[in-house]
Design a protein around this motif. Structure first.
Motif, PDB file in Angstrom:
ATOM      1  N   ILE A  41      -5.377  -2.607  -0.091  1.00 39.10           N
ATOM      2  CA  ILE A  41      -4.526  -1.420  -0.049  1.00 39.10           C
ATOM      3  C   ILE A  41      -5.319  -0.311   0.641  1.00 39.10           C
ATOM      4  O   ILE A  41      -6.547  -0.305   0.608  1.00 39.10           O
ATOM      5  N   LYS A  42      -4.632   0.607   1.255  1.00 39.40           N
ATOM      6  CA  LYS A  42      -5.347   1.690   1.946  1.00 39.40           C
ATOM      7  C   LYS A  42      -5.915   2.717   0.971  1.00 39.40           C
ATOM      8  O   LYS A  42      -7.065   3.132   1.093  1.00 39.40           O
ATOM      9  N   ALA A  43      -5.119   3.149   0.012  1.00 40.84           N
ATOM     10  CA  ALA A  43      -5.581   4.152  -0.953  1.00 40.84           C
ATOM     11  C   ALA A  43      -5.579   3.538  -2.347  1.00 40.84           C
ATOM     12  O   ALA A  43      -4.511   3.193  -2.874  1.00 40.84           O
ATOM     13  N   MET A  44      -6.744   3.388  -2.961  1.00 34.82           N
ATOM     14  CA  MET A  44      -6.853   2.812  -4.301  1.00 34.82           C
ATOM     15  C   MET A  44      -6.598   3.896  -5.337  1.00 34.82           C
ATOM     16  O   MET A  44      -7.514   4.525  -5.867  1.00 34.82           O
ATOM     17  N   THR A  45      -5.328   4.161  -5.598  1.00 35.42           N
ATOM     18  CA  THR A  45      -4.926   5.182  -6.565  1.00 35.42           C
ATOM     19  C   THR A  45      -5.051   4.630  -7.988  1.00 35.42           C
ATOM     20  O   THR A  45      -5.153   3.414  -8.185  1.00 35.42           O
ATOM     21  N   PRO A  46      -5.032   5.506  -9.006  1.00 34.34           N
ATOM     22  CA  PRO A  46      -5.060   5.013 -10.385  1.00 34.34           C
ATOM     23  C   PRO A  46      -3.906   4.047 -10.685  1.00 34.34           C
ATOM     24  O   PRO A  46      -4.090   3.069 -11.419  1.00 34.34           O
ATOM     25  N   ALA A  47      -2.725   4.306 -10.119  1.00 36.78           N
ATOM     26  CA  ALA A  47      -1.589   3.412 -10.346  1.00 36.78           C
ATOM     27  C   ALA A  47      -1.840   2.044  -9.734  1.00 36.78           C
ATOM     28  O   ALA A  47      -1.543   1.000 -10.337  1.00 36.78           O
ATOM     29  N   ALA A  48      -2.388   2.015  -8.498  1.00 40.09           N
ATOM     30  CA  ALA A  48      -2.700   0.748  -7.849  1.00 40.09           C
ATOM     31  C   ALA A  48      -3.790   0.012  -8.613  1.00 40.09           C
ATOM     32  O   ALA A  48      -3.717  -1.209  -8.821  1.00 40.09           O
ATOM     33  N   ASP A  49      -4.805   0.754  -9.053  1.00 40.82           N
ATOM     34  CA  ASP A  49      -5.895   0.168  -9.816  1.00 40.82           C
ATOM     35  C   ASP A  49      -5.361  -0.512 -11.081  1.00 40.82           C
ATOM     36  O   ASP A  49      -5.747  -1.635 -11.417  1.00 40.82           O
TER      37      ASP A  49
END
Length: 489
Positions: A405-413
């Motif tokens: 993923i491009k941006a490892m956000t808290p939601a993606a994490d």
């Protein structure tokens, strides 16, 4: 994902990050009809007997590339009868042809100059009558009789010589311009070959007594299949043709096929032979090869290896002998799931840091468990992409899960960790869910609709759309007494 499909020397992310993640395993995508695929990174070994001719060696290689041949005698015999009828109506009536059914859910067909025709069981499931599958086979015969492969190879050879000359005589930049122009020319040449093969094929099936509109019907189903797959991964339907595509856009082919059929006669001429075709494919396997595991919605289940794994919400999964691949948000996120044999004498951390993955961030390495199974986790970064990596030990194998993923956000994490933690030994219910699927026939009763038929399908992902696609339907209403395809155990 087959146990025998492992490649112990694979190095992840040697290509641009997302491309490497998606392409390394030879993802089984919906390929355009007529394309002989390129060799994947780790194909199944093709048996080669001593004394094989080059033609036979090529035939065996292609069969191995598509998971082997699929033995379904009643369909094979029926298709060979259709082939014999088409050959008599072609410009080379004495040329012998034979058909091989390939054990793949991919929708594809192609031919070799030897007269060997190959159709996947995925294509047979999509076709709805004899005239449709006859159109596909006549199209492939046209490629052989028109020597399209030879002509394309000659054009590519000439283009390579011209490009090299431009680089030597002028400069590298000029050579790259000439190469780009040559690529567009070859793409246009290939698209023209496909349209020509369609035109010849339609003429042949008409002379053989089949419905010439079968070609446009099948191409319409092919377009719908492609659009459904694009929708599953969040991409818009590809109405705009890629200028470097080796095939014309399907709408272009449908329009040309309709025009060619109308020049022969009005709709309703020629045989469709639908009941005979449906009888021939009744019971044929549907979907992925169960030996390589089964995809059920977002869940991947492998009864033979004894595990299950679930992708995050919004992911569309595809399986191959080398890996399970997933895409979400139109390609902005991706996952790869595969396995390797556990190396002797190495800890999980030793394996993770042994050099098979680029951009590993050593400060993020941590050990733990996944459902009581030993595991190691880490992050990696390459260019604008971030990666979440997990390696889980199960029996004698290491299972690798990689998210991009491009941006490892808290939601993606959070969702990536939840997906990783879904890896577990299979349950009896999951083993039952992963039973092989087949094409079955169902007769519509009075009051039946597409929805009531879809309710009989053993599919959890868009069963109504799948039923309509498999039967070439646009409307809900069915004809009482008509036979339709469903997917069942």
């Amino acid at each position: 994902m087959a146990a025998g499909g492992r490649n112990r020397s694979q190095r992840i992310f040697a290509l641009p990050p997302l491309a490497a993640l998606l392409l390394l395993g030879g993802c089984a995508t919906l390929e355009r009809q007529g394309v002989v695929p390129q060799k994947p990174s780790a194909p199944a070994a093709a048996p080669k007997a001593l004394g094989d001719t080059p033609e036979e060696a090529e035939r065996k290689k292609l069969i191995a590339l598509y998971g082997g041949d699929y033995r379904w005698p009643k369909a094979e015999n029926y298709l060979n009868e259709v082939l014999a009828r088409l050959a008599k109506a072609s410009d080379t009536p004495t040329q012998p042809y034979r058909v091989t059914i390939l054990n793949s859910a991919v929708v594809n067909a192609f031919a070799l100059p030897s007269g060997d025709l190959f159709v996947t069981r995925g294509l047979l499931a999509l076709a709805n009558d004899t005239s449709e599958v006859a159109a596909v086979m006549a199209h492939e015969i046209a490629h052989v009789t028109s020597r399209h492969a030879f002509l394309r190879a000659e054009q590519e050879k000439t283009a390579a010589v011209i490009t090299q000359a431009a680089r030597v005589i002028q400069n590298r930049q000029k050579g790259e311009q000439v190469q780009a122009n040559a690529a567009q020319t070859i793409a246009g040449f290939s698209r023209q070959q496909e349209l020509e093969a369609d035109q010849i094929g339609i003429s042949v099936i008409a002379r053989a007594g089949y419905d010439p509109f079968g070609a446009s019907r099948f191409l319409s189903s092919l377009a719908r299949s492609s659009e459904m797959r694009a929708a599953l991964i969040g991409q818009k339907g590809g109405s705009r043709p890629d200028i470097l595509s080796t095939h014309p856009s399907t709408p272009e082919r449908i329009a040309a096929a309709l025009q060619a059929a109308r020049q022969i006669g009005a709709p309703g001429i020629g045989e469709t032979a639908r009941p005979q075709y449906l009888a021939a494919i009744d019971g044929i396997a549907f979907g992925d090869n169960p030996m390589d595991g089964a995809i059920r919605g977002r869940k991947f289940i492998h009864p033979r290896l004894g595990f299950a794994f679930e992708a995050p919400e919004g992911y569309a999964l595809e399986n191959s002998a080398q890996a399970v691949l997933g895409v979400a948000d139109g390609g902005a996120e991706a996952l790869r799931f595969d396995s390797v044999r556990a190396p002797q004498g190495k800890s999980l951390t030793d394996y993770l840091t042994s050099g098979w993955i680029d951009g590993l961030l050593s400060s993020t390495i941590r050990t733990g468990t996944v459902n009581d199974l030993p595991a190691v986790f880490a992050d990696a970064r390459a260019g604008e992409w971030n990666f979440r990596v997990a390696v889980i030990a199960f029996h004698d194998d290491l299972y690798r899960i990689i998210f991009a993923i491009k941006a490892m956000t808290p939601a993606a994490d959070k969702k990536f960790n939840e997906s990783i933690n879904s890896f577990r030994p299979i349950t009896p219910e999951e083993e039952k869910l992963a039973q092989p699927l087949h094409i079955r026939l169902a007769v519509a009763a009075a009051g039946d609709t597409a929805q009531t038929m879809a309710d009989k399908m053993a599919l959890t992902d868009r069963p109504l759309q799948q039923f309509q696609l498999l039967n070439g339907l646009d409307a809900e209403q069915l004809k009482p007494g008509e036979t339709y395809k469903i997917v069942a155990y």
